[in-house]
Design an enzyme around this catalytic site. Sequence first.
Site, short mmCIF file in Angstrom:
data_model
loop_
_atom_site.label_atom_id
_atom_site.label_comp_id
_atom_site.label_asym_id
_atom_site.label_seq_id
_atom_site.Cartn_x
_atom_site.Cartn_y
_atom_site.Cartn_z
CD GLU A 78 -18.50 0.98 11.40
OE1 GLU A 78 -19.08 1.16 12.49
OE2 GLU A 78 -17.37 1.41 11.14
CE1 TYR A 124 -7.91 -10.16 34.72
CE2 TYR A 124 -5.94 -9.29 35.79
CZ TYR A 124 -7.08 -10.07 35.83
OH TYR A 124 -7.39 -10.78 36.94
ZN ZN Z 1 -16.62 2.18 12.91
#
Ligand code: ZN
Length: 214
Positions: A78, A124
């Site tokens: 990735e 937040y």
């Molecule tokens: Zn992943």
Amino acid sequence: MSRATNRDEPRAEIIAAARSLFQRGLTHGSTGNLSVRVGEHLLVTPTGSSLGTLEADELSLIDTAAGAHVSGPRPSKEAFLHAAMLRARPEANAVVHTHSTYAAAVSCLDGLDPDDALPPLTAYFAMRVGRLPLLPYFAPGDQALEPAAEEAARTHAALLLSNHGPIVAGTSLGAALDAIEELEETAKLFLLLRGLPTRPLTPEQVRALARHGK
Ligand code: ZN
């Protein structure tokens, strides 16, 4: 500080963050990957590694522009997504991707708004994450996701990958971690609140947060 120490700093930072994510259950098995920009390159966690046991000399170096492997072990499959996010966001210096439970659960829901997958439930979340586009499903490592991720990252620091998990860029590794953890907590709140009448922040309240600084 010596040059050697400077060179080692991003490695130590990645390992500390990896351990912290793993120990707190935000990654499991060999999932999750982190990267830090180092000049023209990107230091990224390797393929098949557990963030709980990874060592500083086991990180991969890839070229940010081309995504090509430069040195070290084979990068996460990735890693191309990290490179795409850093190309799209010149001000960003780090990227974190997890398959954390609540964000991954939200990424599997039907009927989400693809332009903004989670409502601004808290200040937040609005400040650290903001709008969260949902990208279509691709198998992990399928590089067909790259153009869509790079395009979406030009205008968004955080993306949610369908049936997969979040990926977040930040000006520092600490900022990217803060944002992805805020995203995980908001995903948890979103699921806890499903079916209950809920009052997210109004657009005016979100604009006021942006005006008054983060
Ligand atoms: Zn992943």
